[in-house]
Design an enzyme around this catalytic site. Structure first.
Site, PDB file in Angstrom:
ATOM      1  N   GLY A 220       6.146  14.440 -36.355  1.00 56.70           N
ATOM      2  CA  GLY A 220       5.697  13.148 -36.853  1.00 56.70           C
ATOM      3  C   GLY A 220       5.944  12.045 -35.847  1.00 56.70           C
ATOM      4  N   SER A 221       6.114  10.844 -36.352  1.00 51.14           N
ATOM      5  CA  SER A 221       6.212   9.667 -35.494  1.00 51.14           C
ATOM      6  C   SER A 221       7.551   9.605 -34.777  1.00 51.14           C
ATOM      7  CB  SER A 221       6.026   8.393 -36.318  1.00 51.14           C
ATOM      8  OG  SER A 221       7.155   8.173 -37.157  1.00 51.14           O
ATOM      9  N   SER A 222       7.541   8.927 -33.634  1.00 48.64           N
ATOM     10  CA  SER A 222       8.777   8.738 -32.878  1.00 48.64           C
ATOM     11  C   SER A 222       9.775   7.908 -33.676  1.00 48.64           C
ATOM     12  CB  SER A 222       8.466   8.062 -31.541  1.00 48.64           C
ATOM     13  OG  SER A 222       9.628   7.887 -30.773  1.00 48.64           O
ATOM     14  N   ARG A 223       9.281   6.952 -34.419  1.00 49.92           N
ATOM     15  CA  ARG A 223      10.161   6.088 -35.219  1.00 49.92           C
ATOM     16  C   ARG A 223      10.959   6.908 -36.231  1.00 49.92           C
ATOM     17  NH1 ARG A 223       9.499   3.428 -40.118  1.00 49.92           N
ATOM     18  NH2 ARG A 223      10.701   1.501 -40.364  1.00 49.92           N
ATOM     19  N   THR A 224      10.283   7.755 -36.998  1.00 48.28           N
ATOM     20  CA  THR A 224      10.982   8.578 -37.984  1.00 48.28           C
ATOM     21  C   THR A 224      11.867   9.605 -37.300  1.00 48.28           C
ATOM     22  OG1 THR A 224       9.147   8.300 -39.538  1.00 48.28           O
ATOM     23  CG2 THR A 224      10.663  10.115 -39.955  1.00 48.28           C
ATOM     24  N   GLY A 225      11.385  10.182 -36.211  1.00 46.89           N
ATOM     25  CA  GLY A 225      12.183  11.156 -35.483  1.00 46.89           C
ATOM     26  C   GLY A 225      13.477  10.573 -34.958  1.00 46.89           C
ATOM     27  N   GLU A 243       9.501  17.033 -32.941  1.00 48.04           N
ATOM     28  CA  GLU A 243       8.234  17.040 -32.215  1.00 48.04           C
ATOM     29  C   GLU A 243       7.534  15.726 -32.533  1.00 48.04           C
ATOM     30  OE1 GLU A 243       4.044  19.400 -32.538  1.00 48.04           O
ATOM     31  OE2 GLU A 243       5.864  20.601 -32.770  1.00 48.04           O
ATOM     32  N   CYS A 277      -1.157  14.095 -31.265  1.00 47.61           N
ATOM     33  CA  CYS A 277      -0.049  13.534 -30.493  1.00 47.61           C
ATOM     34  C   CYS A 277      -0.253  13.715 -28.998  1.00 47.61           C
ATOM     35  CB  CYS A 277       1.278  14.136 -30.940  1.00 47.61           C
ATOM     36  SG  CYS A 277       1.328  15.933 -30.914  1.00 47.61           S
TER      37      CYS A 277
END
Length: 486
Positions: A220-225, A243, A277
């Site tokens: 998913g998103s970099s923010r959530t990761g 990822e 992505c």
């Protein structure tokens, strides 16, 4: 049918949620989210089932996974149509997604044996054996852009390794998840081995923070990761595989066949409406007449890209974005770049209110001194003209991300030079950068991941190595150590 816990379907006990077809704004699924208590029940079910699942042995687990493959093949038309309706992607593309899901079974079995199987060697000290054991209970968080293929790429290797799984899909694609899990159920998967909890942020937080998890695999998103990475800090005993996205560069240098180059650019930037992505976000083209000719051809080709609903005939190249909100976000991103000095060569436009349908955009951002290092997750390609190759590579590396990168160039020397200097986990030469192979690792560096490559290397984070020295009987050595007597 909303949540699948301990081999049974349950209605949610949380608040109402719905899934909307982004191409026509029609509701195609409704349900209620999972509560924290239901998340607990799913984790408990996975914990209870895990040891017996592991003790079945690899061959028995593989037989069930192959039965799931048979279910995918038998239901591929329904699954492809469900993905198309829920994501807005055209039918030709969702058919390829289901094909990738089917192909993942054999690839994951091969990866298990090659990356994490058993190896034994005789040594003077005894028989040295390397085995791999599952982590235990793991959560899989799936994205919306490939709601079947990407979670499938975590779930299949996790189950083959002997883990049990709690699957939390994107709240935007619950119907696909429900259908996927129903196929696992038909394949004869034992109760508790795979559990499904649907919901939004609250459900995700309840699962991610659960103390009984042994690992979490996220796409998913970099923010959530990054939030998950912070949450797992101080828990070295839990495996976390992230990822995430990318602000991916594609450089063009010395290409004679500019029509072929334009084709690869289109496939790199605009496939899946730019919602991969690995999609190219930044395009670097040499200054000069050849670069001018390529850009003119590219702009004309972008204007000709067919956009339409998932079921349009003839089929479009681009379908809808995932939501109207996503479409408006891309318009806002374009406006921001224009305000910074960017010049639109092809304007991205929101085609129909209430939908995620947008036309593709191409914007020259050469005049912007410092580009925003953002992953604009949609069909908007930023063009930069460069004067020399070293400058292009330097600019390409000016990102905190590092997922994919590519070079279109006729010279092998140029590619070797580029490959040695570019910072990315996926680097392609004279191929679209959205063309990843399931037989290779998939992952990036920097803000694109945490060094847990997926695809063929997913087996690595699904099991841990156990090293043993073994003998069939206790025996005395020929010579005792100094200071010992028996």
């Amino acid at each position: 049918m909303t949540h699948y816990i301990q081999g049974q379907w349950h209605a949610g006990k949380g608040h109402d949620v719905a899934s909307i077809n982004p191409a026509n704004a029609q509701t195609i699924w409704t349900g209620k989210t999972a509560t924290a208590e239901q998340v607990n029940a799913a984790v408990d079910a996975a914990r209870e089932a895990q040891f017996d699942w592991f003790m079945l042995g690899f061959d028995a687990r593989l037989a069930i996974v192959e039965a799931y493959r048979s279910q995918l093949e038998a239901n591929k038309a329904e699954l492809a149509e469900t993905i198309a309706q829920e994501t807005g992607k055209p039918q030709w593309e969702t058919a390829t997604e289901v094909g990738a899901m089917i192909g993942k079974i054999a690839l994951s079995a091969a990866a298990y044996n090659k990356r994490t199987g058993t190896e034994a060697n005789d040594t003077p000290a005894g028989r040295a054996v390397i085995r791999h054991k599952p982590h235990g209970v793991v959560a899989v968080f799936g994205p919306y852009n490939f709601p079947g293929h990407l979670p499938n790429g975590h779930i299949v290797p996790a189950l083959l390794a002997g883990n049990t799984v709690i699957f939390k899909p994107s709240e935007l694609t619950p119907k696909v998840a429900e259908l996927m899990v129903s196929l696992w159920d038909k394949a004869g998967l034992p109760a508790g081995v795979l559990n499904l909890v649907q919901g939004e942020v609250d459900t995700g937080k309840a699962l991610a923070s659960h103390p009984q998890l042994d690992g979490l695999f996220f796409t998913g998103s970099s923010r959530t990761g990054h939030f998950l990475h912070q949450q797992y800090a101080g828990h070295p005993g839990k495996i976390l595989a992230l990822e995430m996205g990318g602000n991916n560069p594609l450089i063009i240098k010395g290409v004679q066949d500019i029509k072929a180059a334009v084709h690869d650019i289109l496939q790199s930037a605009y496939i899946s409406s730019g919602q991969r992505c690995t999609c190219a976000r930044r395009l670097y083209v040499e200054q000069g007449e050849q670069g001018d000719a390529l850009i003119a051809m590219l702009a004309a080709a972008v204007k000709q890209i067919k956009v339409g609903p998932w079921n349009a005939q003839p089929q479009p190249f681009m379908g809808s974005m995932i939501s109207e909100t996503a479409a408006k976000g891309m318009v806002a991103a374009q406006t921001n770049l224009q305000n910074l000095g960017g010049v639109s060569l092809v304007e991205l436009t929101h085609l129909e209110a209430g939908t995620g349908l947008v036309s593709p955009g191409l914007i020259d951002v050469t005049a912007i001194d410092v580009l925003p290092d953002e992953e604009y997750f949609g069909p908007l390609l930023q063009l930069v003209r460069y004067s020399d190759f070293d400058q292009a590579i330097k600019l390409a590396n000016q990102t905190r991300y590092g997922l994919s990168a590519g070079l279109l160039a006729d010279s092998r020397e140029d590619y070797d030079y580029f490959l040695a200097r570019i910072r990315a986990g996926i680097v392609n030469w004279n191929k679209q950068i959205t063309g990843a192979s399931g037989a290779a690792p998939f992952g990036g560096v920097g803000a694109s991941g945490n060094h847990r490559a997926s695809a063929f290397y997913a087996a690595d984070y699904c099991a841990y190595p156990v090293a043993s020295v073994e003998a069939d009987a206790v025996s005395l050595p020929a010579t005792l150590s100094p200071g010992l007597s028996l």
